[in-house]
Design a protein around this motif. Structure first.
Motif, PDB file in Angstrom:
ATOM      1  N   PRO A 297     -27.466  -4.560   7.645  1.00 39.20           N
ATOM      2  CA  PRO A 297     -28.098  -5.311   6.558  1.00 39.20           C
ATOM      3  C   PRO A 297     -28.970  -4.392   5.704  1.00 39.20           C
ATOM      4  O   PRO A 297     -29.473  -3.363   6.165  1.00 39.20           O
ATOM      5  N   SER A 298     -29.146  -4.753   4.457  1.00 36.91           N
ATOM      6  CA  SER A 298     -29.955  -3.966   3.530  1.00 36.91           C
ATOM      7  C   SER A 298     -31.366  -3.765   4.081  1.00 36.91           C
ATOM      8  O   SER A 298     -31.958  -4.680   4.656  1.00 36.91           O
ATOM      9  N   GLY A 299     -31.891  -2.547   3.909  1.00 32.10           N
ATOM     10  CA  GLY A 299     -33.250  -2.248   4.339  1.00 32.10           C
ATOM     11  C   GLY A 299     -33.348  -1.517   5.654  1.00 32.10           C
ATOM     12  O   GLY A 299     -34.415  -0.998   5.994  1.00 32.10           O
ATOM     13  N   HIS A 300     -32.243  -1.422   6.421  1.00 28.31           N
ATOM     14  CA  HIS A 300     -32.298  -0.725   7.700  1.00 28.31           C
ATOM     15  C   HIS A 300     -32.326   0.794   7.532  1.00 28.31           C
ATOM     16  O   HIS A 300     -32.847   1.502   8.391  1.00 28.31           O
ATOM     17  N   LEU A 301     -31.739   1.288   6.452  1.00 28.39           N
ATOM     18  CA  LEU A 301     -31.655   2.729   6.249  1.00 28.39           C
ATOM     19  C   LEU A 301     -32.572   3.132   5.101  1.00 28.39           C
ATOM     20  O   LEU A 301     -32.509   2.555   4.013  1.00 28.39           O
ATOM     21  N   GLY A 302     -33.403   4.163   5.337  1.00 25.65           N
ATOM     22  CA  GLY A 302     -34.371   4.590   4.348  1.00 25.65           C
ATOM     23  C   GLY A 302     -33.756   5.392   3.214  1.00 25.65           C
ATOM     24  O   GLY A 302     -32.604   5.834   3.269  1.00 25.65           O
ATOM     25  N   ALA A 303     -34.568   5.607   2.168  1.00 28.89           N
ATOM     26  CA  ALA A 303     -34.092   6.344   0.993  1.00 28.89           C
ATOM     27  C   ALA A 303     -33.811   7.813   1.327  1.00 28.89           C
ATOM     28  O   ALA A 303     -32.846   8.396   0.827  1.00 28.89           O
ATOM     29  N   PHE A 304     -34.669   8.417   2.160  1.00 35.48           N
ATOM     30  CA  PHE A 304     -34.474   9.841   2.475  1.00 35.48           C
ATOM     31  C   PHE A 304     -33.188  10.077   3.275  1.00 35.48           C
ATOM     32  O   PHE A 304     -32.413  10.978   2.938  1.00 35.48           O
ATOM     33  N   PRO A 305     -32.895   9.291   4.338  1.00 36.32           N
ATOM     34  CA  PRO A 305     -31.608   9.478   5.017  1.00 36.32           C
ATOM     35  C   PRO A 305     -30.413   9.264   4.085  1.00 36.32           C
ATOM     36  O   PRO A 305     -29.408   9.987   4.182  1.00 36.32           O
ATOM     37  N   ARG A 306     -30.510   8.325   3.163  1.00 37.25           N
ATOM     38  CA  ARG A 306     -29.411   8.119   2.218  1.00 37.25           C
ATOM     39  C   ARG A 306     -29.249   9.326   1.306  1.00 37.25           C
ATOM     40  O   ARG A 306     -28.120   9.712   0.956  1.00 37.25           O
ATOM     41  N   ALA A 307     -30.374   9.952   0.927  1.00 34.70           N
ATOM     42  CA  ALA A 307     -30.295  11.156   0.095  1.00 34.70           C
ATOM     43  C   ALA A 307     -29.652  12.303   0.879  1.00 34.70           C
ATOM     44  O   ALA A 307     -28.836  13.060   0.335  1.00 34.70           O
ATOM     45  N   LEU A 308     -30.016  12.452   2.151  1.00 33.25           N
ATOM     46  CA  LEU A 308     -29.391  13.491   2.977  1.00 33.25           C
ATOM     47  C   LEU A 308     -27.897  13.240   3.134  1.00 33.25           C
ATOM     48  O   LEU A 308     -27.095  14.183   3.154  1.00 33.25           O
ATOM     49  N   ALA A 309     -27.509  11.976   3.234  1.00 31.02           N
ATOM     50  CA  ALA A 309     -26.087  11.644   3.350  1.00 31.02           C
ATOM     51  C   ALA A 309     -25.345  11.999   2.068  1.00 31.02           C
ATOM     52  O   ALA A 309     -24.232  12.547   2.115  1.00 31.02           O
ATOM     53  N   ARG A 310     -25.942  11.707   0.913  1.00 30.39           N
ATOM     54  CA  ARG A 310     -25.306  12.077  -0.362  1.00 30.39           C
ATOM     55  C   ARG A 310     -25.175  13.575  -0.499  1.00 30.39           C
ATOM     56  O   ARG A 310     -24.161  14.090  -0.991  1.00 30.39           O
ATOM     57  N   ARG A 311     -26.191  14.302  -0.028  1.00 31.25           N
ATOM     58  CA  ARG A 311     -26.124  15.770  -0.056  1.00 31.25           C
ATOM     59  C   ARG A 311     -24.969  16.273   0.813  1.00 31.25           C
ATOM     60  O   ARG A 311     -24.236  17.198   0.440  1.00 31.25           O
ATOM     61  N   ALA A 312     -24.756  15.648   1.982  1.00 32.40           N
ATOM     62  CA  ALA A 312     -23.662  16.066   2.862  1.00 32.40           C
ATOM     63  C   ALA A 312     -22.301  15.824   2.203  1.00 32.40           C
ATOM     64  O   ALA A 312     -21.415  16.691   2.252  1.00 32.40           O
ATOM     65  N   ILE A 313     -22.127  14.652   1.578  1.00 32.39           N
ATOM     66  CA  ILE A 313     -20.870  14.361   0.889  1.00 32.39           C
ATOM     67  C   ILE A 313     -20.652  15.375  -0.230  1.00 32.39           C
ATOM     68  O   ILE A 313     -19.540  15.891  -0.416  1.00 32.39           O
ATOM     69  N   TRP A 314     -21.699  15.673  -0.977  1.00 35.42           N
ATOM     70  CA  TRP A 314     -21.593  16.651  -2.074  1.00 35.42           C
ATOM     71  C   TRP A 314     -21.192  18.022  -1.539  1.00 35.42           C
ATOM     72  O   TRP A 314     -20.329  18.704  -2.104  1.00 35.42           O
ATOM     73  N   GLN A 315     -21.810  18.444  -0.424  1.00 37.91           N
ATOM     74  CA  GLN A 315     -21.492  19.759   0.136  1.00 37.91           C
ATOM     75  C   GLN A 315     -20.047  19.844   0.612  1.00 37.91           C
ATOM     76  O   GLN A 315     -19.410  20.903   0.506  1.00 37.91           O
ATOM     77  N   GLU A 316     -19.509  18.758   1.140  1.00 36.33           N
ATOM     78  CA  GLU A 316     -18.117  18.772   1.591  1.00 36.33           C
ATOM     79  C   GLU A 316     -17.170  19.062   0.426  1.00 36.33           C
ATOM     80  O   GLU A 316     -16.087  19.602   0.629  1.00 36.33           O
ATOM     81  N   ASN A 317     -17.597  18.715  -0.785  1.00 35.10           N
ATOM     82  CA  ASN A 317     -16.781  18.957  -1.969  1.00 35.10           C
ATOM     83  C   ASN A 317     -17.124  20.257  -2.680  1.00 35.10           C
ATOM     84  O   ASN A 317     -16.525  20.573  -3.703  1.00 35.10           O
ATOM     85  N   HIS A 318     -18.088  20.994  -2.122  1.00 35.52           N
ATOM     86  CA  HIS A 318     -18.497  22.272  -2.715  1.00 35.52           C
ATOM     87  C   HIS A 318     -18.604  23.314  -1.595  1.00 35.52           C
ATOM     88  O   HIS A 318     -19.678  23.515  -1.023  1.00 35.52           O
ATOM     89  N   PRO A 319     -17.486  23.972  -1.267  1.00 35.47           N
ATOM     90  CA  PRO A 319     -17.425  24.868  -0.101  1.00 35.47           C
ATOM     91  C   PRO A 319     -18.455  25.985  -0.097  1.00 35.47           C
ATOM     92  O   PRO A 319     -18.966  26.350   0.961  1.00 35.47           O
ATOM     93  N   THR A 320     -18.794  26.531  -1.268  1.00 30.45           N
ATOM     94  CA  THR A 320     -19.766  27.626  -1.305  1.00 30.45           C
ATOM     95  C   THR A 320     -21.135  27.145  -0.831  1.00 30.45           C
ATOM     96  O   THR A 320     -21.815  27.820  -0.044  1.00 30.45           O
TER      97      THR A 320
END
Length: 371
Positions: A297-320
């Motif tokens: 449900p909404s609110g269980h995951l904080g903004a900072f963990p979501r930002a770290l998750a977006r960074r991980a997805i971005w890195q998977e698409n940028h090998p360097t």
């Protein structure tokens, strides 16, 4: 009107799409398209993320099958069939090892891939790739279990005795033939996470399972999910590196399916109480972004963990960027090794004159370079 095929920027994005289709999370109008030149890179991504056997079932998905080159589907099916044979052999070796431990009065708790072979979380066990067998036995009995498996024919690795005293498992035991190695765990995880998953607590909550007459135990879905997170996200530093394990995303979905109700609120509560909240929330945020579906449900995951998750997805698409992150995290691991494993201090400076020390550093460098 015919739906417009989706276009994917990278092979990793396409691998995520295929995983969603396989798990039933992609919409019917979400039809895949990938340029011909990217197919080899997509196959490499699926193999590297250890979901290739899982994707063999997409041959039965008409929309996906029409978009795939036949040789790609044939390759996934070949990997799935080979993995079926391999896992059947692994299960036979697992049963033999568990039976040997039963003979000295021990019922091991099956961890990771060993548990997935028998707990029916995967409808088709051939879809789960595994590398070795992990067994948890009481700390006071682990040496006796080690000796029993050696008597069965297993032999300590050539680097025996090199693991720090604080390590959660003993040195790897190599199969007498070409079968899987075995790691005997005296703890579920690293000593810094034992509050979250203590050996006694995990064993008390576990349930018995029969392996062709041999007796073992299985963790609860909540403990299995916590172990999945602790093992990959913390001990293997996936959160720090910004790495997305698609195999773990799929495994989380299958483990949730084993529970009569959503176990994730309990998982997060336990993790937060015991110092693993950030890693747990980040992993679950990664899973939600890969699956494009809310797991909580909404609110269980904080903004900072979501930002770290977006960074991980971005890195998977940028090998360097990914390589740079891997190197930094690996160097930080070397710099903090005396804090993580205090007994390591006793082995220096003599360790610098051991050939095994440099072999391990070289293998680590090769691992980073190849990934």
């Amino acid at each position: 009107m015919t739906p417009t095929p989706a276009t994917f920027a990278t092979p990793f994005d396409f691998a995520c799409h295929c995983l969603r289709r396989r798990l039933g999370f992609a919409g019917l109008n979400d039809r895949p398209r990938l340029s011909y030149a990217d197919w080899p890179l997509f196959v490499q991504a699926a193999a590297r993320k250890q979901i290739a056997p899982l994707l063999a079932a997409l041959a039965d998905d008409r929309d996906v099958a029409e978009a795939f080159p036949l040789e790609v589907l044939d390759f996934f099916q070949l990997l799935r069939d080979e993995n079926e044979t391999r896992n059947a052999s692994f299960r036979a070796d697992l049963t033999e090892a568990v039976r040997a431990l039963n003979e000295i009065g021990l019922e091991p708790v099956l961890l990771k891939g060993a548990a997935r072979l028998v707990d029916d979380s995967y409808a088709d066990p051939a879809e789960r790739f595994m590398a070795d067998i992990d067994l948890l036995v009481p700390k006071a009995e682990v040496e006796r279990a080690f000796v029993r498996l050696v008597a069965l024919g297993y032999r300590p690795s050539e680097e025996g005795g090199r693991l720090p005293q604080e390590y959660h498992h003993l040195d790897m035991l190599l199969h007498p033939g070409d079968g899987p190695s075995i790691e005997l765990h005296r703890a579920v995880c690293h000593w810094r996470q034992t509050r979250l998953l203590s050996e006694a607590g995990v064993r008390e909550r576990s349930r018995p399972v029969d392996l062709d007459g041999a007796r073992a135990r299985l963790m609860t879905p909540v403990d299995s999910i916590l172990h999945l997170i602790v093992h990959r996200q913390i001990q293997h530093r996936n959160v720090a590196r910004g790495t997305v394990s698609l195999k773990d995303v799929a495994e989380l979905v299958f483990l949730i399916g084993q529970s009569p109700s959503n176990p994730l609120p309990d998982v997060i509560d336990n993790a937060r109480r015991n110092g693993a909240g950030l890693a747990t929330e980040t992993f679950l945020a990664m899973c939600e972004q890969v699956l494009r579906r809310r797991l909580l449900p909404s609110g269980h995951l904080g903004a900072f963990p979501r930002a770290l998750a977006r960074r991980a997805i971005w890195q998977e698409n940028h090998p360097t960027a990914m390589q740079f992150s891997r190197v930094l995290v690996h160097l930080s691991g070397w710099l903090t090794v005396f804090y993580t494993f205090p007994s390591t201090m006793e082995r220096f400076p003599g360790r610098l004159f051991e050939r095994a020390f440099y072999l391990r550093r070289w293998r680590a460098f090769q691992h980073i370079r190849q990934r």
